[in-house]
Design a protein around this motif. Sequence first.
Motif, PDB file in Angstrom:
ATOM      1  N   VAL A 157      -1.189  14.515 -36.706  1.00 37.76           N
ATOM      2  CA  VAL A 157      -2.661  14.496 -36.657  1.00 37.76           C
ATOM      3  C   VAL A 157      -3.130  14.411 -35.202  1.00 37.76           C
ATOM      4  N   LYS A 158      -2.559  13.469 -34.451  1.00 35.73           N
ATOM      5  CA  LYS A 158      -2.945  13.338 -33.040  1.00 35.73           C
ATOM      6  C   LYS A 158      -2.395  14.484 -32.199  1.00 35.73           C
ATOM      7  N   CYS A 159      -1.224  14.986 -32.593  1.00 33.32           N
ATOM      8  CA  CYS A 159      -0.682  16.158 -31.904  1.00 33.32           C
ATOM      9  C   CYS A 159      -1.663  17.314 -31.994  1.00 33.32           C
ATOM     10  N   ARG A 160      -2.200  17.537 -33.181  1.00 34.52           N
ATOM     11  CA  ARG A 160      -3.182  18.612 -33.373  1.00 34.52           C
ATOM     12  C   ARG A 160      -4.465  18.326 -32.579  1.00 34.52           C
ATOM     13  N   LYS A 161      -4.925  17.071 -32.628  1.00 32.83           N
ATOM     14  CA  LYS A 161      -6.167  16.698 -31.941  1.00 32.83           C
ATOM     15  C   LYS A 161      -6.090  17.029 -30.448  1.00 32.83           C
ATOM     16  N   TYR A 162      -5.016  16.590 -29.783  1.00 34.88           N
ATOM     17  CA  TYR A 162      -4.923  16.790 -28.339  1.00 34.88           C
ATOM     18  C   TYR A 162      -4.630  18.241 -27.994  1.00 34.88           C
ATOM     19  N   ALA A 163      -3.873  18.945 -28.844  1.00 35.00           N
ATOM     20  CA  ALA A 163      -3.575  20.349 -28.567  1.00 35.00           C
ATOM     21  C   ALA A 163      -4.843  21.193 -28.605  1.00 35.00           C
ATOM     22  N   TYR A 164      -5.664  20.996 -29.644  1.00 29.75           N
ATOM     23  CA  TYR A 164      -6.898  21.785 -29.741  1.00 29.75           C
ATOM     24  C   TYR A 164      -7.934  21.349 -28.693  1.00 29.75           C
ATOM     25  N   GLU A 165      -7.909  20.064 -28.321  1.00 29.14           N
ATOM     26  CA  GLU A 165      -8.807  19.620 -27.253  1.00 29.14           C
ATOM     27  C   GLU A 165      -8.384  20.247 -25.917  1.00 29.14           C
ATOM     28  N   ALA A 166      -7.073  20.379 -25.733  1.00 29.10           N
ATOM     29  CA  ALA A 166      -6.576  21.053 -24.529  1.00 29.10           C
ATOM     30  C   ALA A 166      -7.032  22.506 -24.498  1.00 29.10           C
ATOM     31  N   LEU A 167      -7.013  23.160 -25.661  1.00 30.85           N
ATOM     32  CA  LEU A 167      -7.453  24.558 -25.733  1.00 30.85           C
ATOM     33  C   LEU A 167      -8.940  24.675 -25.414  1.00 30.85           C
ATOM     34  N   ARG A 168      -9.733  23.683 -25.835  1.00 28.19           N
ATOM     35  CA  ARG A 168     -11.168  23.706 -25.542  1.00 28.19           C
ATOM     36  C   ARG A 168     -11.399  23.614 -24.018  1.00 28.19           C
ATOM     37  N   TYR A 169     -10.691  22.710 -23.365  1.00 30.53           N
ATOM     38  CA  TYR A 169     -10.836  22.594 -21.907  1.00 30.53           C
ATOM     39  C   TYR A 169     -10.335  23.856 -21.207  1.00 30.53           C
ATOM     40  N   HIS A 211      -1.149  28.285 -21.533  1.00 32.44           N
ATOM     41  CA  HIS A 211      -0.432  27.010 -21.633  1.00 32.44           C
ATOM     42  C   HIS A 211      -0.958  26.171 -22.807  1.00 32.44           C
ATOM     43  N   ALA A 212      -2.279  26.111 -22.953  1.00 33.19           N
ATOM     44  CA  ALA A 212      -2.860  25.337 -24.053  1.00 33.19           C
ATOM     45  C   ALA A 212      -2.551  25.984 -25.400  1.00 33.19           C
ATOM     46  N   ARG A 213      -2.556  27.297 -25.453  1.00 34.32           N
ATOM     47  CA  ARG A 213      -2.230  27.978 -26.712  1.00 34.32           C
ATOM     48  C   ARG A 213      -0.779  27.723 -27.105  1.00 34.32           C
ATOM     49  N   LEU A 214       0.110  27.595 -26.136  1.00 40.85           N
ATOM     50  CA  LEU A 214       1.501  27.248 -26.457  1.00 40.85           C
ATOM     51  C   LEU A 214       1.595  25.846 -27.043  1.00 40.85           C
ATOM     52  N   ALA A 215       0.731  24.943 -26.560  1.00 43.57           N
ATOM     53  CA  ALA A 215       0.716  23.592 -27.141  1.00 43.57           C
ATOM     54  C   ALA A 215       0.264  23.635 -28.593  1.00 43.57           C
ATOM     55  N   VAL A 216      -0.793  24.405 -28.875  1.00 48.00           N
ATOM     56  CA  VAL A 216      -1.249  24.564 -30.261  1.00 48.00           C
ATOM     57  C   VAL A 216      -0.173  25.264 -31.080  1.00 48.00           C
ATOM     58  N   GLY A 217       0.456  26.302 -30.486  1.00 48.58           N
ATOM     59  CA  GLY A 217       1.532  26.992 -31.191  1.00 48.58           C
ATOM     60  C   GLY A 217       2.696  26.084 -31.487  1.00 48.58           C
ATOM     61  N   SER A 218       3.008  25.176 -30.570  1.00 43.28           N
ATOM     62  CA  SER A 218       4.076  24.205 -30.799  1.00 43.28           C
ATOM     63  C   SER A 218       3.752  23.325 -32.005  1.00 43.28           C
ATOM     64  N   TYR A 219       2.483  22.925 -32.097  1.00 42.76           N
ATOM     65  CA  TYR A 219       2.058  22.147 -33.265  1.00 42.76           C
ATOM     66  C   TYR A 219       2.245  22.946 -34.556  1.00 42.76           C
ATOM     67  N   LEU A 220       1.819  24.210 -34.552  1.00 37.64           N
ATOM     68  CA  LEU A 220       1.936  25.046 -35.753  1.00 37.64           C
ATOM     69  C   LEU A 220       3.400  25.324 -36.085  1.00 37.64           C
ATOM     70  N   LEU A 221       4.237  25.488 -35.048  1.00 34.62           N
ATOM     71  CA  LEU A 221       5.660  25.722 -35.275  1.00 34.62           C
ATOM     72  C   LEU A 221       6.310  24.527 -35.954  1.00 34.62           C
ATOM     73  N   GLU A 222       5.987  23.341 -35.477  1.00 37.74           N
ATOM     74  CA  GLU A 222       6.524  22.130 -36.091  1.00 37.74           C
ATOM     75  C   GLU A 222       6.014  21.985 -37.524  1.00 37.74           C
TER      76      GLU A 222
END
Length: 669
Positions: free
Chosen positions: A173-185, A197-208
């Motif tokens: 839940v928090k992984c998703r929160k910070y990943a999408y917040e990173a994408l917003r910034y 870089h931020a999209r890879l963080a979101v992608g990492s969340y989706l991969l997991e």
Amino acid sequence: MKYFVSIQRKKTYRSIVLLVCCFWGFLIFSQERSAIENMSWKGYDLRFRDSAQCFRILETAAVVAKEQLSRKDEAINYALTALAYRRFSNLDRFRGYSEMSYETASTTRDHRALAYANMVMGYLNTYIDNSTEGDALNYFLTAYRLFDRLKEYGVCARILSDVSYLFSPHDMVKCRKYAYEALRYAKLSAVPDNILHARLAVGSYLLELSNANHKYGQQAISYYEETIRIAEDYESQITIKSNIAIAYLNLATLEINRLDSVPENVFFYHIQKATDISRKYKMKSIYRNLMGLQGEYYQKKGRYDDAEEFYNRGLVEAAKLPYKDNNLMSEFYRSLKSLSAKRGDFKSYYHYDTLFIPYFKAEYNDKAQKMIQYADVKFETEKKKNQILLLKKENQLQKKNTLLGFAIAGILLIVLILLYLSFYYRQQYFRKTEDHLRQAQTNSELKLKLLEKESLESLTEKLSLERRLLQSQMDPHFIFNALGNIQGMILQNDQNNAVSYLGKFARLTRQVLEHSRHEFITLEEEILTLKDYIELQRVRFNNAFDYEIHCDKDVEVQSLIPSMLIQPSIENAIEHGLKPAMSERQGCLVVSFSQNDQKHVIICSVMDNGIGLTESKRRKNRDSHVSLANTITHERLAVMSLENPHTGFSIRENAEGGCTATIIIPIFS
């Protein structure tokens, strides 16, 4: 065995990639840098190409910072030096310079220095405890908040991406929160490097997420396909090319997990794209993982000969690396052993096992050595932290003792002063008390009279404005004509229309009187009142004009607006615009509403196809009637502009004829 470069599964490689990404973001986005900070960055940027020159420039920048007594630049220089040593796995110096950066920055109040220091301490503490329970998270979040104040959106995006990895996979839940917040910034920064870089963080969340539940697999694949399209569109602007290859690798990994639904040619297309990128930019570490990924694909397909070929090619590529990766070599041999076992080829199994054992031992020794290094870093860091806490306590105790001494001396001084003042003022008190009381009474009477005068003037002005407002709402001619129309309908025995018209007139009169007692009403109530008013005017003029009322879809009809503010403009449009032209053409009245959330206003436009502003003014010169509507509307909006400067009122003449009145109304809820 997984040979893809998955950020959330490969801790060491992930940390390196994140560090490189984060500081490239700093290099691109940092503003207001000093010359010393630029020099430090110049040295840090050479860490991959010329390590000796890198450290020479960093040392020179440190000397200049000390000569200029710039503690801020010293702290930033120490942070970059620490990260340069981290690049070369020199943990002792990495720890030492990280702590020096933090200690130096703590002596300043400079947000920029503190942001660097907290960020580098965050990376240091990932060696101690790479979880959300350790201090790393607090340091990262502190750095993020500081850079957010500096409006360094790109840096914020990268820090939040790193934070999202800390929560994966134990708190998605928090992984998703910070990943999408990173994408917003990242989108706010509008820089392709940060967005990828931020999209890879979101992608990492989706991969997991897809690993835990296969129903999310297609969503993750679609997301990575979109990420790849963005990366290809902006490839020339992306500094960290390895991120593009990582996107392809992770997409191929997802496709391996969905062999039944992904065509073979699609999988190998993505593998080829990653291969081309790794060769183009000489990324050997990416290329060797491609061999393992293809070997895994053929092994799952049952094509063991092809799988063995790619595993062996991966061994060859791994041997070409400038450093020895025992973990990777043992993984390749472990896969070859597993492949031999499935084929029943025990001779090959023995051969690969013989080659596997030295690398396995070396891998074990490497892990043990790293554990010892990490334990040493943790011990030294904890020791330093305890020393700092002890010094803080000693300093606090010393400050308390000093303050206690000052407090006692201050109290004694105050007592002496009070005794003197008491003696002096006791003599003066009785003599001056009467004069003070008389002066206070006189001042109170003057203030009371002034307040009464101001209140009366304010009340008079308000009552005058309200009186003129009521006068402008219901034109006497309109009331007279409305009653005349009702009388005519009754005489013509048109009872149905008479009753309907009378009901509308009564409702309108009641609404106007009711709204006049309220300072604010909802936009919905205002629109209903306007509809009743316009309908009565249409009956009055035998339907000689049509009307429309439009509301944009984003308009909130429950918003509170000042009452009785729009009707005068509609009355002007009918009386002075449409009425003189009714003998020539069918009139048209259009009332439109839109909303501006940023300025907190509703924009109302009243447009007619009447005789126009110029002709209306010309006719008014011959007419003794004076309209108060525009004057009162201007006065009311002028008062409201004190609270919302965006309010306003304007009238312009349309090119095709008629006028448009625009009222910018403040929202009060």
